[in-house]
Scaffold this active site. Structure first.
Site: not given
Ligand code: NAD
Length: 270
Positions: A156, A170
């Protein structure tokens, strides 16, 4: 035109939503067989069904896996190899942002531990079983298939910059993902296994938008974004596709930023 991931096999964790869902759709469009792993099997199955509907020749499979459990991660990798005979791309993308994650004084140990279990240990195990599988990949020169593969770990922007709106566990987990990925990239470079991290900026996905649930919270962040908007999951998926494909064949150990210029910003446009 052959797809950019033709004949390749990919696993995407967190494939049921956000970045994972968009990446699975894109990887399938580009010819990869895609295993969508998610703790929410319904979401992963819906995603796999939507991919099959959109691209009738696509190979998309949904499996339930909690990346915070080593046995689940091993089983998910075994399943992909069993189905398709190899593993070329491992996208360790699943992650959580716990609602009770806060500063050093208020974050409870259970929140810290759960965050590390999923965001960091889950990525470690994903790397471990992907490396073991990628070492066994059969070579097929005619199809452009080799031993080794590409591992992409989702970190991130908060791994690179401090925020006065803290989510300590986080942030620490994502910083550790960067450090771990860099080291793995060095250890496995001569085996043809590339390891890169992707650093998304703040995105309009459920993960962040459930948390930024008031205009005030969103505006507190928007002022820092040079483009004046949150990113879209598809914009990160496009970056992941590049890292997954052999177009990035000379890239390893990198923190690949897809953050709308956020980490380059001092004063942003009015
Ligand atoms: P999201 O919440 O839309 O999707 C995450 C998915 O991961 C969901 O389908 C959830 O069911 C699944 N999940 C959660 N815990 C799990 C587990 N223990 N095992 C398997 N699956 C699991 O999130 P996103 O925004 O697409 O985020 C994806 C990645 O990107 C994450 O690692 C997040 O930290 C990172 N990220 C997101 C952002 C943001 O702004 N959305 C920014 C930086 C990094």
């Amino acid at each position: 035109m052959p797809g950019r991931l033709e004949h390749k096999v990919a696993i995407i964790t967190g494939g049921g939503s956000g970045i994972g869902l968009e990446s699975a759709t894109l990887f399938a469009r580009e010819g990869a067989a895609v295993l969508l792993a998610d703790i929410n099997l319904d979401a992963a199955q819906k995603a796999a069904d939507a991919i099959a509907k959109k691209y009738p020749n696509a190979r998309a499979l949904a499996v339930k896996a909690d990346v915070g459990k080593e046995a689940d991660v091993k089983a998910m990798v075994d399943r992909a190899v069993q189905e398709w005979g190899r593993l070329d791309v491992m996208f360790n993308n699943a992650g959580i942002m716990h609602p009770d994650d806060d500063n050093a004084l208020n974050t409870e140990e259970r929140v810290w531990d759960l965050t590390m279990q999923i965001n960091l240990k889950g990525v470690w195990w994903g790397c471990k079983y992907a490396i073991l599988a990628m070492r066994q990949n059969p070579t097929d020169a005619a199809k452009g298939l080799t031993v080794g593969g590409s591992i992409i770990n989702t970190a991130s922007f908060v791994a690179l910059m401090g925020a006065a709106t803290p989510q300590l566990a986080y942030t620490a987990s994502k910083g550790a993902v960067l450090a771990m990925s860099r080291e793995l990239a060095m250890v496995h470079a001569k085996e043809g296994i590339r390891v890169n991290s992707i650093c998304p900026g703040p995105l309009k996905t459920p993960l962040l938008m459930n948390f930024l649930n008031t205009a005030e919270k969103r505006d507190r962040r928007l002022v820092h974004l040079p483009m004046g908007r949150f990113g879209e999951a598809i914009e990160v998926a496009q970056g992941a596709l590049f890292l997954a494909s052999s177009e990035s064949s000379y890239m390893t150990g990198q923190d690949f930023k897809v953050e709308g210029g956020l980490t380059a910003a001092y004063v942003t446009p009015l």
